[in-house]
Design a protein around this motif. Structure first.
Motif, PDB file in Angstrom:
ATOM      1  N   GLN B   6    -124.942  -5.772 -63.304  1.00  0.00           N
ATOM      2  CA  GLN B   6    -125.437  -7.108 -63.601  1.00  0.00           C
ATOM      3  C   GLN B   6    -125.388  -7.337 -65.095  1.00  0.00           C
ATOM      4  O   GLN B   6    -125.738  -6.444 -65.880  1.00  0.00           O
ATOM      5  CB  GLN B   6    -126.871  -7.291 -63.097  1.00  0.00           C
ATOM      6  N   THR B   7    -124.965  -8.527 -65.489  1.00  0.00           N
ATOM      7  CA  THR B   7    -124.954  -8.900 -66.906  1.00  0.00           C
ATOM      8  C   THR B   7    -125.472 -10.317 -67.080  1.00  0.00           C
ATOM      9  O   THR B   7    -125.308 -11.162 -66.176  1.00  0.00           O
ATOM     10  CB  THR B   7    -123.526  -8.824 -67.483  1.00  0.00           C
ATOM     11  N   PRO B   8    -126.138 -10.598 -68.200  1.00  0.00           N
ATOM     12  CA  PRO B   8    -126.635  -9.608 -69.148  1.00  0.00           C
ATOM     13  C   PRO B   8    -127.852  -8.880 -68.606  1.00  0.00           C
ATOM     14  O   PRO B   8    -128.358  -9.241 -67.552  1.00  0.00           O
ATOM     15  CB  PRO B   8    -127.005 -10.482 -70.358  1.00  0.00           C
ATOM     16  N   ARG B   9    -128.316  -7.869 -69.271  1.00  0.00           N
ATOM     17  CA  ARG B   9    -129.497  -7.146 -68.815  1.00  0.00           C
ATOM     18  C   ARG B   9    -130.770  -7.848 -69.249  1.00  0.00           C
ATOM     19  O   ARG B   9    -131.774  -7.780 -68.549  1.00  0.00           O
ATOM     20  CB  ARG B   9    -129.490  -5.728 -69.367  1.00  0.00           C
ATOM     21  N   TYR B  10    -130.730  -8.504 -70.396  1.00  0.00           N
ATOM     22  CA  TYR B  10    -131.893  -9.213 -70.911  1.00  0.00           C
ATOM     23  C   TYR B  10    -131.447 -10.567 -71.452  1.00  0.00           C
ATOM     24  O   TYR B  10    -130.359 -10.690 -72.013  1.00  0.00           O
ATOM     25  CB  TYR B  10    -132.575  -8.415 -72.031  1.00  0.00           C
ATOM     26  N   LEU B  11    -132.341 -11.545 -71.267  1.00  0.00           N
ATOM     27  CA  LEU B  11    -132.010 -12.906 -71.679  1.00  0.00           C
ATOM     28  C   LEU B  11    -133.292 -13.621 -72.072  1.00  0.00           C
ATOM     29  O   LEU B  11    -134.304 -13.537 -71.358  1.00  0.00           O
ATOM     30  CB  LEU B  11    -131.371 -13.615 -70.477  1.00  0.00           C
ATOM     31  N   ILE B  12    -133.260 -14.328 -73.185  1.00  0.00           N
ATOM     32  CA  ILE B  12    -134.396 -15.148 -73.604  1.00  0.00           C
ATOM     33  C   ILE B  12    -133.901 -16.570 -73.755  1.00  0.00           C
ATOM     34  O   ILE B  12    -132.926 -16.826 -74.471  1.00  0.00           O
ATOM     35  CB  ILE B  12    -135.009 -14.649 -74.932  1.00  0.00           C
ATOM     36  N   LYS B  13    -134.572 -17.478 -73.063  1.00  0.00           N
ATOM     37  CA  LYS B  13    -134.205 -18.894 -73.095  1.00  0.00           C
ATOM     38  C   LYS B  13    -135.463 -19.725 -73.332  1.00  0.00           C
ATOM     39  O   LYS B  13    -136.590 -19.230 -73.209  1.00  0.00           O
ATOM     40  CB  LYS B  13    -133.559 -19.309 -71.764  1.00  0.00           C
ATOM     41  N   THR B  14    -135.271 -20.998 -73.652  1.00  0.00           N
ATOM     42  CA  THR B  14    -136.405 -21.906 -73.786  1.00  0.00           C
ATOM     43  C   THR B  14    -136.406 -22.901 -72.634  1.00  0.00           C
ATOM     44  O   THR B  14    -135.379 -23.106 -71.960  1.00  0.00           O
ATOM     45  CB  THR B  14    -136.349 -22.661 -75.123  1.00  0.00           C
ATOM     46  N   ARG B  15    -137.573 -23.463 -72.406  1.00  0.00           N
ATOM     47  CA  ARG B  15    -137.731 -24.430 -71.311  1.00  0.00           C
ATOM     48  C   ARG B  15    -136.691 -25.536 -71.414  1.00  0.00           C
ATOM     49  O   ARG B  15    -136.395 -26.034 -72.495  1.00  0.00           O
ATOM     50  CB  ARG B  15    -139.119 -25.049 -71.349  1.00  0.00           C
ATOM     51  N   GLY B  16    -136.157 -25.931 -70.270  1.00  0.00           N
ATOM     52  CA  GLY B  16    -135.183 -27.004 -70.232  1.00  0.00           C
ATOM     53  C   GLY B  16    -133.734 -26.555 -70.308  1.00  0.00           C
ATOM     54  O   GLY B  16    -132.828 -27.300 -69.927  1.00  0.00           O
ATOM     55  N   GLN B  17    -133.525 -25.331 -70.813  1.00  0.00           N
ATOM     56  CA  GLN B  17    -132.154 -24.821 -70.873  1.00  0.00           C
ATOM     57  C   GLN B  17    -131.698 -24.387 -69.498  1.00  0.00           C
ATOM     58  O   GLN B  17    -132.458 -24.364 -68.532  1.00  0.00           O
ATOM     59  CB  GLN B  17    -132.080 -23.641 -71.850  1.00  0.00           C
ATOM     60  N   GLN B  18    -130.393 -24.039 -69.419  1.00  0.00           N
ATOM     61  CA  GLN B  18    -129.876 -23.502 -68.182  1.00  0.00           C
ATOM     62  C   GLN B  18    -129.308 -22.106 -68.464  1.00  0.00           C
ATOM     63  O   GLN B  18    -129.014 -21.758 -69.607  1.00  0.00           O
ATOM     64  CB  GLN B  18    -128.814 -24.430 -67.582  1.00  0.00           C
ATOM     65  N   VAL B  19    -129.189 -21.302 -67.408  1.00  0.00           N
ATOM     66  CA  VAL B  19    -128.745 -19.923 -67.591  1.00  0.00           C
ATOM     67  C   VAL B  19    -127.838 -19.510 -66.442  1.00  0.00           C
ATOM     68  O   VAL B  19    -127.994 -20.000 -65.312  1.00  0.00           O
ATOM     69  CB  VAL B  19    -129.969 -18.985 -67.687  1.00  0.00           C
ATOM     70  N   THR B  20    -126.892 -18.640 -66.731  1.00  0.00           N
ATOM     71  CA  THR B  20    -126.002 -18.093 -65.704  1.00  0.00           C
ATOM     72  C   THR B  20    -126.056 -16.582 -65.744  1.00  0.00           C
ATOM     73  O   THR B  20    -125.894 -15.978 -66.808  1.00  0.00           O
ATOM     74  CB  THR B  20    -124.550 -18.562 -65.920  1.00  0.00           C
ATOM     75  N   LEU B  21    -126.318 -15.984 -64.592  1.00  0.00           N
ATOM     76  CA  LEU B  21    -126.376 -14.536 -64.461  1.00  0.00           C
ATOM     77  C   LEU B  21    -125.202 -14.074 -63.610  1.00  0.00           C
ATOM     78  O   LEU B  21    -124.788 -14.782 -62.685  1.00  0.00           O
ATOM     79  CB  LEU B  21    -127.689 -14.116 -63.786  1.00  0.00           C
ATOM     80  N   SER B  22    -124.706 -12.875 -63.909  1.00  0.00           N
ATOM     81  CA  SER B  22    -123.528 -12.384 -63.209  1.00  0.00           C
ATOM     82  C   SER B  22    -123.819 -11.081 -62.480  1.00  0.00           C
ATOM     83  O   SER B  22    -124.619 -10.264 -62.948  1.00  0.00           O
ATOM     84  CB  SER B  22    -122.388 -12.170 -64.212  1.00  0.00           C
ATOM     85  N   CYS B  23    -123.152 -10.892 -61.349  1.00  0.00           N
ATOM     86  CA  CYS B  23    -123.320  -9.687 -60.535  1.00  0.00           C
ATOM     87  C   CYS B  23    -121.959  -9.236 -60.016  1.00  0.00           C
ATOM     88  O   CYS B  23    -121.226 -10.028 -59.408  1.00  0.00           O
ATOM     89  CB  CYS B  23    -124.252  -9.988 -59.369  1.00  0.00           C
ATOM     90  N   SER B  24    -121.638  -7.957 -60.249  1.00  0.00           N
ATOM     91  CA  SER B  24    -120.420  -7.371 -59.690  1.00  0.00           C
ATOM     92  C   SER B  24    -120.818  -6.359 -58.633  1.00  0.00           C
ATOM     93  O   SER B  24    -121.498  -5.377 -58.949  1.00  0.00           O
ATOM     94  CB  SER B  24    -119.585  -6.705 -60.782  1.00  0.00           C
ATOM     95  N   PRO B  25    -120.447  -6.580 -57.366  1.00  0.00           N
ATOM     96  CA  PRO B  25    -120.862  -5.673 -56.297  1.00  0.00           C
ATOM     97  C   PRO B  25    -120.077  -4.371 -56.326  1.00  0.00           C
ATOM     98  O   PRO B  25    -119.102  -4.230 -57.062  1.00  0.00           O
ATOM     99  CB  PRO B  25    -120.532  -6.475 -55.031  1.00  0.00           C
ATOM    100  N   ILE B  26    -120.528  -3.436 -55.515  1.00  0.00           N
ATOM    101  CA  ILE B  26    -119.802  -2.183 -55.327  1.00  0.00           C
ATOM    102  C   ILE B  26    -118.421  -2.522 -54.762  1.00  0.00           C
ATOM    103  O   ILE B  26    -118.293  -3.422 -53.913  1.00  0.00           O
ATOM    104  CB  ILE B  26    -120.577  -1.256 -54.377  1.00  0.00           C
TER     105      ILE B  26
END
Lengths: 111, 114
Positions: B6-26
């Motif tokens: 999974q990437t990233p491992r850590y993320l800091i955002k502020t209210r109202g922003q948007q975020v995308t997280l990624s996952c690579s399966p086995i």
């Protein structure tokens, strides 16, 4: 709606003790039950998977049992070690791959 | 065989922003599920993807969305972030759909919303 309960929330035992962690669920129409271990701030490590047609599974010092009719599973840890200290989560597998988790039992094994 | 990443491992955002997280399966796994873990609610199911299609969805608002690519990698998006979205987001992969399969989890992405 499936509900999974793990009691107590925390457990502290001396090293070498054999212990049993309990898990109960409300809907017996399950596909499987999986036990996980989670270390602080980490992801989940799969320990044992019991299919709905099975009664128990064993891996090393771990043994998990499943009684669907009574809605219960137990995880038996033999000869506990300080390295076993972690949170243990029980998860029931329902339709469409969804896992329903209990809140976990935080185990501390004292040297 | 590499595990779930999974990437990233850590993320800091502020209210109202948007975020995308990624996952690579086995490698070879075709099902990817996403879970949110918080101290108060524990682990809650977000959604499952199989063969690029969302097959199952948990009880989360529409701000939470995801997708799966042809190589089975998956992304999760959260729009208009709220403080309550701070959590550990975990993804899990399994060989096929259906709960006969063991699910394997990644290390998670720790999201903090300020």
């Amino acid at each position: 709606k499936q509900e999974v309960t793990q009691i107590p929330a925390a457990l502290s035992v001396p090293e070498g003790e054999n212990l049993v962690l309990n898990c109960s669920f409300t809907d017996s129409a399950i596909y499987n039950l999986q036990w996980f271990r989670q270390d602080p701030g980490k992801g989940l490590t799969s320990l044992l998977l019991i299919q709905s047609s099975q009664r128990e599974q064993t891996s090393g010092r771990l043994n998990a049992s499943l009684d669907k009719s009574s809605g219960r599973s137990t995880l038996y840890i033999a000869a506990s070690q300080p390295g076993d200290s972690a949170t243990y989560l029980c998860a029931v597998g329902g339709a469409n791959s969804k896992l329903t988790f209990g809140k976990g039992i935080t185990l501390s094994v004292r040297p | 065989k590499a595990g779930v990443t999974q990437t990233p491992r850590y993320l800091i955002k502020t209210r109202g922003q948007q975020v995308t997280l990624s996952c690579s399966p086995i490698s070879g796994h075709r099902s990817v599920s996403w879970y949110q873990q918080t101290p108060g609610q524990g682990l809650q199911f977000l959604f499952e993807y199989f063969s690029e299609t969302q097959r199952n969805k948990g009880n989360f608002p529409g701000r939470f969305s995801g997708r799966q690519f042809s190589n089975s990698r998956s992304e999760m998006n959260v729009s208009t972030l709220e403080l309550g979205d701070s959590a550990l987001y975990l993804c899990a992969s399994s060989l096929q759909r259906g709960s006969y399969n063991e699910q394997f989890f990644g290390p998670g992405t720790r999201l903090t919303v300020l």
